[in-house]
Write a protein that holds these residues in place. Structure first.
Motif, PDB file in Angstrom:
ATOM      1  N   PHE A  84       0.841  -1.196   0.000  1.00 43.03           N
ATOM      2  CA  PHE A  84       0.000   0.000   0.000  1.00 43.03           C
ATOM      3  C   PHE A  84       0.874   1.242   0.000  1.00 43.03           C
ATOM      4  CE2 PHE A  84      -4.229  -1.763   1.904  1.00 43.03           C
ATOM      5  CZ  PHE A  84      -4.311  -2.651   0.852  1.00 43.03           C
ATOM      6  N   THR A  85       1.499   1.478  -1.159  1.00 38.08           N
ATOM      7  CA  THR A  85       2.295   2.677  -1.368  1.00 38.08           C
ATOM      8  C   THR A  85       1.916   3.266  -2.720  1.00 38.08           C
ATOM      9  OG1 THR A  85       4.144   1.621  -2.539  1.00 38.08           O
ATOM     10  CG2 THR A  85       4.249   1.646  -0.105  1.00 38.08           C
ATOM     11  N   TYR A  86       2.129   4.544  -2.838  1.00 38.65           N
ATOM     12  CA  TYR A  86       1.877   5.243  -4.097  1.00 38.65           C
ATOM     13  C   TYR A  86       2.627   4.568  -5.240  1.00 38.65           C
ATOM     14  CZ  TYR A  86       2.114   9.114  -7.483  1.00 38.65           C
ATOM     15  OH  TYR A  86       2.057   9.880  -8.614  1.00 38.65           O
ATOM     16  N   ARG A 108       0.713   2.540  -8.326  1.00 40.04           N
ATOM     17  CA  ARG A 108       0.741   3.248  -9.614  1.00 40.04           C
ATOM     18  C   ARG A 108       1.562   2.482 -10.649  1.00 40.04           C
ATOM     19  NH1 ARG A 108      -1.856   8.139 -10.530  1.00 40.04           N
ATOM     20  NH2 ARG A 108      -0.051   8.703 -11.774  1.00 40.04           N
ATOM     21  N   ILE A 109       2.707   1.967 -10.254  1.00 32.02           N
ATOM     22  CA  ILE A 109       3.528   1.227 -11.217  1.00 32.02           C
ATOM     23  C   ILE A 109       2.806  -0.049 -11.641  1.00 32.02           C
ATOM     24  CG2 ILE A 109       5.671  -0.110 -11.464  1.00 32.02           C
ATOM     25  CD1 ILE A 109       7.088   2.166  -9.958  1.00 32.02           C
ATOM     26  N   PHE A 110       2.133  -0.704 -10.713  1.00 35.94           N
ATOM     27  CA  PHE A 110       1.390  -1.911 -11.061  1.00 35.94           C
ATOM     28  C   PHE A 110       0.307  -1.589 -12.092  1.00 35.94           C
ATOM     29  CE2 PHE A 110      -1.652  -5.365 -10.395  1.00 35.94           C
ATOM     30  CZ  PHE A 110      -0.802  -6.452 -10.465  1.00 35.94           C
ATOM     31  N   MET A 111      -0.414  -0.494 -11.886  1.00 30.82           N
ATOM     32  CA  MET A 111      -1.472  -0.112 -12.832  1.00 30.82           C
ATOM     33  C   MET A 111      -0.889   0.319 -14.182  1.00 30.82           C
ATOM     34  SD  MET A 111      -4.419  -0.643 -11.697  1.00 30.82           S
ATOM     35  CE  MET A 111      -4.659  -1.555 -10.194  1.00 30.82           C
ATOM     36  N   TRP A 112       0.145   1.156 -14.150  1.00 31.15           N
ATOM     37  CA  TRP A 112       0.762   1.588 -15.407  1.00 31.15           C
ATOM     38  C   TRP A 112       1.284   0.388 -16.194  1.00 31.15           C
ATOM     39  CZ3 TRP A 112      -0.416   5.990 -17.316  1.00 31.15           C
ATOM     40  CH2 TRP A 112      -0.471   7.159 -16.561  1.00 31.15           C
ATOM     41  N   ALA A 113       1.919  -0.550 -15.504  1.00 30.07           N
ATOM     42  CA  ALA A 113       2.471  -1.728 -16.190  1.00 30.07           C
ATOM     43  C   ALA A 113       1.360  -2.536 -16.834  1.00 30.07           C
ATOM     44  CB  ALA A 113       3.269  -2.587 -15.216  1.00 30.07           C
TER      45      ALA A 113
END
Length: 196
Positions: A102-104, A108-113
């Motif tokens: 639970f970190t920014y 975010r990187i998981f979603m962008w990837a």
């Protein structure tokens, strides 16, 4: 104009680049360029490429830092510790997992990837499924009095907890300040649904 790069020892420079890349890709996604990243760091693109031969190599280092380094080697032993009740083990694991991801940057990187079609997500989810969810499932079966959950049910539990972080860091919606009780209730509902 960026300031001339300070002279750092190679390990410190590599760490500086990875840390900056984590923040950069979390903000702009994997469409961001190494030229812009280098400018943000205050180094030349050529210097960046001395440490990472390609953008793909840099992305791999980001993947290891953000995803793999957060998977604790202790978790498997703690999940298998049958001196503790099953529900307590599941709660402890998912509280620790939530704290780790639970970190920014992670969210975010998981979603962008995923949006970019990167294989990073598939590799990470494969690792989580094969090393953690399969193990959790085995412990549920061993503990009884539960029916054997299928892997889709295991992913549903996992996803319900990850979704708290998605709401917080992707949708920027209000979420509980203490994730622990929410995690505990998710585990309790899951196990209640498996009781024979």
């Amino acid at each position: 104009m960026p300031q001339p790069p300070r002279r750092l020892d190679p390990q410190a420079r590599r760490e500086q680049i990875i840390a900056a890349a984590v923040g950069y890709f979390a903000e702009v996604g994997f469409g961001g360029t190494t030229r812009d990243l280098a400018r943000r760091i205050g180094i030349t693109q050529a210097l960046l490429y001395r440490y990472f031969a390609s953008k793909a190599e840099l992305v791999e280092a980001v993947f290891e830092r953000v995803f793999l380094d957060r998977l604790s080697p202790r978790w498997a032993d703690e999940i298998r510790d049958r001196s503790q009740p099953l529900e307590a083990r599941l709660r402890r694991f998912y509280r620790q997992y939530a704290t780790a991801i639970f970190t920014y940057e992670w969210m975010r990187i998981f979603m962008w990837a995923g949006l970019a079609g990167e294989a990073l997500n598939r590799r990470y989810l494969s690792r989580v499924g094969d090393s953690l969810l399969v193990l959790l499932r085995e412990e549920i079966v061993a503990a009884g009095p539960y029916r054997t959950p299928d892997m889709e049910e295991m992913w549903a539990l996992h996803g319900s907890i990850v979704y708290i972080g998605i709401r917080r860091f992707i949708y920027q919606l209000p979420t509980p300040t203490d994730d622990g009780p929410v995690v505990d209730r998710s585990v309790e509902r899951f196990l209640t649904g498996l009781r024979r």
